[in-house]
Design a protein around this motif. Structure first.
Motif, PDB file in Angstrom:
ATOM      1  N   TYR A  60       0.843  -1.192   0.000  1.00  0.00           N
ATOM      2  CA  TYR A  60       0.000   0.000   0.000  1.00  0.00           C
ATOM      3  C   TYR A  60       0.877   1.241   0.000  1.00  0.00           C
ATOM      4  O   TYR A  60       1.667   1.452   0.936  1.00  0.00           O
ATOM      5  CB  TYR A  60      -0.945   0.057   1.207  1.00  0.00           C
TER       6      TYR A  60
ATOM      7  N   PRO B 165      -6.629   2.350   4.166  1.00  0.00           N
ATOM      8  CA  PRO B 165      -7.149   1.350   5.098  1.00  0.00           C
ATOM      9  C   PRO B 165      -6.259   1.189   6.326  1.00  0.00           C
ATOM     10  O   PRO B 165      -5.092   1.576   6.317  1.00  0.00           O
ATOM     11  CB  PRO B 165      -7.126   0.067   4.260  1.00  0.00           C
ATOM     12  N   GLU B 166      -6.811   0.635   7.382  1.00  0.00           N
ATOM     13  CA  GLU B 166      -6.052   0.255   8.581  1.00  0.00           C
ATOM     14  C   GLU B 166      -5.247   1.432   9.137  1.00  0.00           C
ATOM     15  O   GLU B 166      -4.028   1.394   9.281  1.00  0.00           O
ATOM     16  CB  GLU B 166      -5.150  -0.947   8.287  1.00  0.00           C
TER      17      GLU B 166
ATOM     18  N   SER C  23      -1.919   4.518   6.517  1.00  0.00           N
ATOM     19  CA  SER C  23      -2.188   3.080   6.611  1.00  0.00           C
ATOM     20  C   SER C  23      -1.067   2.309   7.300  1.00  0.00           C
ATOM     21  O   SER C  23       0.125   2.571   7.080  1.00  0.00           O
ATOM     22  CB  SER C  23      -2.389   2.507   5.206  1.00  0.00           C
TER      23      SER C  23
END
Length: 215
Positions: free
Chosen positions: A79, A93-94, A134
């Motif tokens: 990512y 995300p995350e 992320s």
């Protein structure tokens, strides 16, 4: 401008040479502004008030021991943080923390346009609100390195890094990385296999801000 282009791939000797070139440049620029008759008197008078800290960096005459390096090599993971993340066009995300500074990068070169010297390459993109960074951007691909967390030289484009690279963001990413490392040790697993829900719960319990607007 352009004097740092070879830094990422340079060895220790070449980096020391680049360091000294930057010192010489700064010293020369300040001397010119303070003393050269070609500079307007009001600028010279103002610059002559500048000075080095008397009680700091005494071993090197008041000059810092190290060159400020904002960016060189960065991680490449599954990512990559991009400008779209900074603009909240794509939600990373995350989340393990929030960044919020503008997408800022210095000039890279000078060009002559219609007989006038102009600087180019400057980026100053506005960030409207904090955005998440992320966990996957600080974790290498497991096939490449399974026991490493990289909260500073994270996986990011040049433009996005101009926003993320602020010291408070590095501090909160460092806290999140340390928490993930502990959970990996306790779970006898790799940092890639740390369960994000468990990591998120601990970060929130410790006071970390992971979402914007704040819940």
């Amino acid at each position: 401008m352009g004097g740092s282009n070879t830094w990422p791939e340079a060895g220790y000797a070449e980096r020391e040479k680049l360091f000294q070139q930057h010192v010489t440049y700064q010293q020369g620029m300040v001397w010119y502004l303070a003393n050269d008759p070609a500079v307007p008197e009001r600028v010279r008078t103002f610059t002559q008030k500048f000075g080095l800290p008397k009680g700091e960096f005494t071993e090197t005459g008041g000059w810092p021991h190290e060159l400020y390096v904002r960016e060189a090599r960065r991680l490449l993971t599954d990512y990559v943080m991009t400008e779209k993340n900074c603009r909240r066009q794509v939600e990373a995300p995350e989340s393990i923390g929030l960044a919020s500074y503008q997408m800022d990068s210095h000039h890279t070169s000078r060009v002559i346009i219609d007989g006038v010297v102009k600087a180019e390459g400057c980026i100053e993109g506005h960030v409207k609100e904090p955005f998440p960074v992320s966990y996957r951007s600080i974790v290498p691909r497991e096939a490449e390195c399974s026991n490493l967390l990289v909260p500073v030289c994270l996986s990011s484009t040049h433009v996005a890094y101009g926003s993320i690279r602020m010291e408070p963001v590095f501090m909160l990413l460092g806290q999140s990385a340390a928490t993930a490392a502990v959970q990996a040790l306790e779970g006898r697993t790799s940092v890639q296999k740390v369960a994000y829900p468990k990591l998120r719960a601990r970060l929130l319990a410790d006071g970390q801000r992971l979402d914007w607007p704040l819940p």
